[in-house]
Write a protein that holds these residues in place. Structure first.
Motif, PDB file in Angstrom:
ATOM      1  N   LEU A 243       3.213 -12.962   5.258  1.00 48.12           N
ATOM      2  CA  LEU A 243       3.297 -11.905   4.257  1.00 48.12           C
ATOM      3  C   LEU A 243       3.130 -12.503   2.869  1.00 48.12           C
ATOM      4  O   LEU A 243       3.674 -13.565   2.570  1.00 48.12           O
ATOM      5  N   GLN A 244       2.382 -11.809   2.027  1.00 43.57           N
ATOM      6  CA  GLN A 244       2.140 -12.245   0.661  1.00 43.57           C
ATOM      7  C   GLN A 244       3.006 -11.447  -0.315  1.00 43.57           C
ATOM      8  O   GLN A 244       3.329 -10.286  -0.068  1.00 43.57           O
ATOM      9  N   GLN A 245       3.337 -12.074  -1.441  1.00 38.82           N
ATOM     10  CA  GLN A 245       4.034 -11.377  -2.505  1.00 38.82           C
ATOM     11  C   GLN A 245       3.026 -10.653  -3.398  1.00 38.82           C
ATOM     12  O   GLN A 245       1.894 -11.111  -3.560  1.00 38.82           O
ATOM     13  N   LEU A 246       3.466  -9.552  -3.969  1.00 40.00           N
ATOM     14  CA  LEU A 246       2.636  -8.862  -4.943  1.00 40.00           C
ATOM     15  C   LEU A 246       2.453  -9.718  -6.190  1.00 40.00           C
ATOM     16  O   LEU A 246       3.331 -10.487  -6.565  1.00 40.00           O
ATOM     17  N   VAL A 247       1.310  -9.560  -6.829  1.00 40.21           N
ATOM     18  CA  VAL A 247       1.083 -10.101  -8.164  1.00 40.21           C
ATOM     19  C   VAL A 247       1.146  -8.914  -9.118  1.00 40.21           C
ATOM     20  O   VAL A 247       0.320  -8.001  -9.051  1.00 40.21           O
ATOM     21  N   TYR A 248       2.134  -8.914 -10.000  1.00 36.03           N
ATOM     22  CA  TYR A 248       2.407  -7.755 -10.831  1.00 36.03           C
ATOM     23  C   TYR A 248       1.639  -7.829 -12.151  1.00 36.03           C
ATOM     24  O   TYR A 248       1.678  -8.854 -12.843  1.00 36.03           O
ATOM     25  N   GLN A 249       0.974  -6.732 -12.502  1.00 34.13           N
ATOM     26  CA  GLN A 249       0.396  -6.621 -13.835  1.00 34.13           C
ATOM     27  C   GLN A 249       1.506  -6.433 -14.873  1.00 34.13           C
ATOM     28  O   GLN A 249       1.422  -6.944 -15.985  1.00 34.13           O
ATOM     29  N   LEU A 264       8.017  -6.093  -2.695  1.00 37.72           N
ATOM     30  CA  LEU A 264       7.062  -5.577  -1.711  1.00 37.72           C
ATOM     31  C   LEU A 264       6.184  -6.728  -1.255  1.00 37.72           C
ATOM     32  O   LEU A 264       5.655  -7.474  -2.081  1.00 37.72           O
ATOM     33  N   TYR A 265       6.064  -6.880   0.049  1.00 39.56           N
ATOM     34  CA  TYR A 265       5.241  -7.919   0.664  1.00 39.56           C
ATOM     35  C   TYR A 265       4.176  -7.249   1.527  1.00 39.56           C
ATOM     36  O   TYR A 265       4.383  -6.135   2.031  1.00 39.56           O
ATOM     37  N   PHE A 266       3.049  -7.926   1.730  1.00 46.86           N
ATOM     38  CA  PHE A 266       1.971  -7.295   2.492  1.00 46.86           C
ATOM     39  C   PHE A 266       1.158  -8.334   3.248  1.00 46.86           C
ATOM     40  O   PHE A 266       1.195  -9.528   2.943  1.00 46.86           O
ATOM     41  N   ARG A 267       0.389  -7.837   4.226  1.00 40.91           N
ATOM     42  CA  ARG A 267      -0.484  -8.675   5.051  1.00 40.91           C
ATOM     43  C   ARG A 267      -1.620  -7.816   5.592  1.00 40.91           C
ATOM     44  O   ARG A 267      -1.450  -6.620   5.845  1.00 40.91           O
ATOM     45  N   GLY A 268      -2.808  -8.417   5.745  1.00 43.01           N
ATOM     46  CA  GLY A 268      -3.912  -7.732   6.382  1.00 43.01           C
ATOM     47  C   GLY A 268      -4.597  -6.702   5.530  1.00 43.01           C
ATOM     48  O   GLY A 268      -5.234  -5.766   6.043  1.00 43.01           O
ATOM     49  N   MET A 269      -4.500  -6.832   4.214  1.00 46.85           N
ATOM     50  CA  MET A 269      -5.141  -5.928   3.267  1.00 46.85           C
ATOM     51  C   MET A 269      -5.240  -6.648   1.932  1.00 46.85           C
ATOM     52  O   MET A 269      -4.652  -7.716   1.741  1.00 46.85           O
ATOM     53  N   GLN A 270      -5.987  -6.078   1.016  1.00 47.28           N
ATOM     54  CA  GLN A 270      -6.078  -6.682  -0.310  1.00 47.28           C
ATOM     55  C   GLN A 270      -5.368  -5.822  -1.338  1.00 47.28           C
ATOM     56  O   GLN A 270      -5.433  -4.588  -1.303  1.00 47.28           O
ATOM     57  N   GLN A 271      -4.657  -6.489  -2.239  1.00 42.30           N
ATOM     58  CA  GLN A 271      -3.997  -5.804  -3.342  1.00 42.30           C
ATOM     59  C   GLN A 271      -5.025  -5.420  -4.387  1.00 42.30           C
ATOM     60  O   GLN A 271      -5.812  -6.235  -4.835  1.00 42.30           O
ATOM     61  N   LEU A 272      -5.025  -4.159  -4.779  1.00 41.53           N
ATOM     62  CA  LEU A 272      -5.909  -3.676  -5.833  1.00 41.53           C
ATOM     63  C   LEU A 272      -5.192  -3.591  -7.175  1.00 41.53           C
ATOM     64  O   LEU A 272      -5.808  -3.823  -8.218  1.00 41.53           O
ATOM     65  N   SER A 273      -3.902  -3.273  -7.141  1.00 38.42           N
ATOM     66  CA  SER A 273      -3.092  -3.236  -8.360  1.00 38.42           C
ATOM     67  C   SER A 273      -1.628  -3.220  -7.955  1.00 38.42           C
ATOM     68  O   SER A 273      -1.288  -2.865  -6.823  1.00 38.42           O
ATOM     69  N   ALA A 274      -0.769  -3.595  -8.901  1.00 39.06           N
ATOM     70  CA  ALA A 274       0.671  -3.544  -8.659  1.00 39.06           C
ATOM     71  C   ALA A 274       1.413  -3.685  -9.971  1.00 39.06           C
ATOM     72  O   ALA A 274       1.026  -4.475 -10.845  1.00 39.06           O
ATOM     73  N   SER A 275       2.490  -2.929 -10.114  1.00 42.07           N
ATOM     74  CA  SER A 275       3.330  -3.039 -11.299  1.00 42.07           C
ATOM     75  C   SER A 275       4.669  -2.376 -11.011  1.00 42.07           C
ATOM     76  O   SER A 275       4.837  -1.663 -10.019  1.00 42.07           O
ATOM     77  N   SER A 276       5.619  -2.638 -11.868  1.00 43.95           N
ATOM     78  CA  SER A 276       6.859  -1.868 -11.885  1.00 43.95           C
ATOM     79  C   SER A 276       7.005  -1.264 -13.277  1.00 43.95           C
ATOM     80  O   SER A 276       6.380  -1.733 -14.227  1.00 43.95           O
ATOM     81  N   TYR A 277       7.790  -0.221 -13.375  1.00 46.73           N
ATOM     82  CA  TYR A 277       7.936   0.432 -14.677  1.00 46.73           C
ATOM     83  C   TYR A 277       9.368   0.919 -14.846  1.00 46.73           C
ATOM     84  O   TYR A 277      10.093   1.145 -13.874  1.00 46.73           O
ATOM     85  N   GLU A 278       9.774   1.065 -16.092  1.00 49.51           N
ATOM     86  CA  GLU A 278      11.141   1.436 -16.404  1.00 49.51           C
ATOM     87  C   GLU A 278      11.362   2.934 -16.229  1.00 49.51           C
ATOM     88  O   GLU A 278      10.475   3.750 -16.471  1.00 49.51           O
ATOM     89  N   THR A 279      12.570   3.275 -15.787  1.00 47.02           N
ATOM     90  CA  THR A 279      12.961   4.669 -15.645  1.00 47.02           C
ATOM     91  C   THR A 279      14.444   4.798 -15.921  1.00 47.02           C
ATOM     92  O   THR A 279      15.205   3.840 -15.719  1.00 47.02           O
ATOM     93  N   ASP A 280      14.862   5.979 -16.395  1.00 52.78           N
ATOM     94  CA  ASP A 280      16.284   6.253 -16.569  1.00 52.78           C
ATOM     95  C   ASP A 280      16.822   7.117 -15.438  1.00 52.78           C
ATOM     96  O   ASP A 280      17.954   7.603 -15.504  1.00 52.78           O
TER      97      ASP A 280
END
Length: 295
Positions: A243-249, A264-280
């Motif tokens: 399993l690979q780790q996400l690379v976060y923008q 979030l970890y993944f395998r057998g696919m390619q990451q197209l984008s990833a991020s986290s964002y703030e929320t209240d």
């Protein structure tokens, strides 16, 4: 007050204020908006997992007929600890998440009337593992999508101190980007322990499922990795099943003692984008990611 101490204080107050209102089943319940033909008894167990389907866990039965729609070739997923919908604006935030993502992976989801209504309005297929219930409202991890899963299995483990279960849910989805089903593991990891034995036990249960699966995988959740030892164990065990780790923008995931709690970890696919964002709308910030098939 740091994050972990504040959570302990809140949980302790919550427990004392609601003593006598909890229900913890001997066998974890599976709540869902869908039914599988030929479902077996909830008492059937294999590999530490309880399964309600004709598919066994950890070995996925490949001859099950896929009658549901597929996830699109490129799909998006959101992972969020929703904190029992205790904070304001959770419904607005979750509505946006549902509208913008194909898969929704929630922890600390309370199956209230409002949450059920929201999922029904958006015609989502959902499954929840009931770790426990309060005033007849189920609490636990919940995975939702407009695509029904082929099969699911579930697991719980009891917190040694608080004695409340933590839950894991493994769901298999048909995906247009792969001949094999997509395995989605939704995890809320055990938290308050001195060592990592129980943490490892829960993690290894899901890793064992992933180890038996040849197809693509996503493992996401609140891993409660608030120590270096926990985080290292998570990295070692995910690496053991490639399993690979996400690379976060953008990475504004909730941290405790400097360590990120959600992942979030993944395998057998390619990451197209990833991020986290703030929320209240929760004490955790959502993770959103988009994936496509391998080139």
């Amino acid at each position: 007050m740091n994050y972990s101490c504040s959570r302990i204080a809140i949980i302790s107050t919550f427990i004392f204020s609601l003593s006598g209102c909890f229900d913890i089943a001997d066998i974890p319940k599976l709540n869902s908006s869908w039914k599988v033909a030929g479902a077996t008894s909830v008492n059937s167990e294999q590999g530490g997992f309880v399964t309600d389907t004709v598919a066994t866990c950890p070995v996925f039965v490949k001859n099950i007929a896929v009658t549901s729609n597929e996830l699109p070739t490129e799909f998006s997923i959101a992972d969020w600890n929703i904190y029992k919908q205790e904070d304001d604006n959770w419904r607005r935030e979750l509505t946006t998440i549902i509208e913008q993502n194909d898969l929704i992976v929630l922890q600390e989801a309370k199956l209230s009337f409002l949450l059920h209504q929201l999922m029904q309005q958006h015609e989502l297929s959902w499954t929840q593992v009931e770790a426990f219930s309060v005033y007849n409202q189920s609490m636990g991890v919940l995975t939702a999508s407009r695509v029904a899963p082929i099969s699911v299995c579930k697991q719980t483990i009891v917190e040694p101190w608080l004695r409340f279960p933590k839950s894991s849910l493994v769901s298999y989805y048909p995906w247009a980007g792969s001949d094999e089903p997509l395995l989605v593991a939704n995890m809320h990891m055990i938290n308050f322990t001195l060592g990592v034995d129980e943490f490892n036990q829960q993690l290894e249960g899901v890793i064992a499922v992933i180890r038996q699966h040849d197809g693509p995988v996503i493992m996401a959740g609140d891993f409660n990795t608030w120590t270096n030892k926990r985080l290292n164990q998570l990295h070692l065990m995910t690496a053991s099943v490639e399993l690979q780790q996400l690379v976060y923008q953008k990475d504004v995931r909730k941290t405790a003692f400097g360590y990120p709690l959600d992942a979030l970890y993944f395998r057998g696919m390619q990451q197209l984008s990833a991020s986290s964002y703030e929320t209240d709308a929760s004490d955790h910030n959502p993770i959103v990611a988009r994936f496509g098939p391998l080139l």
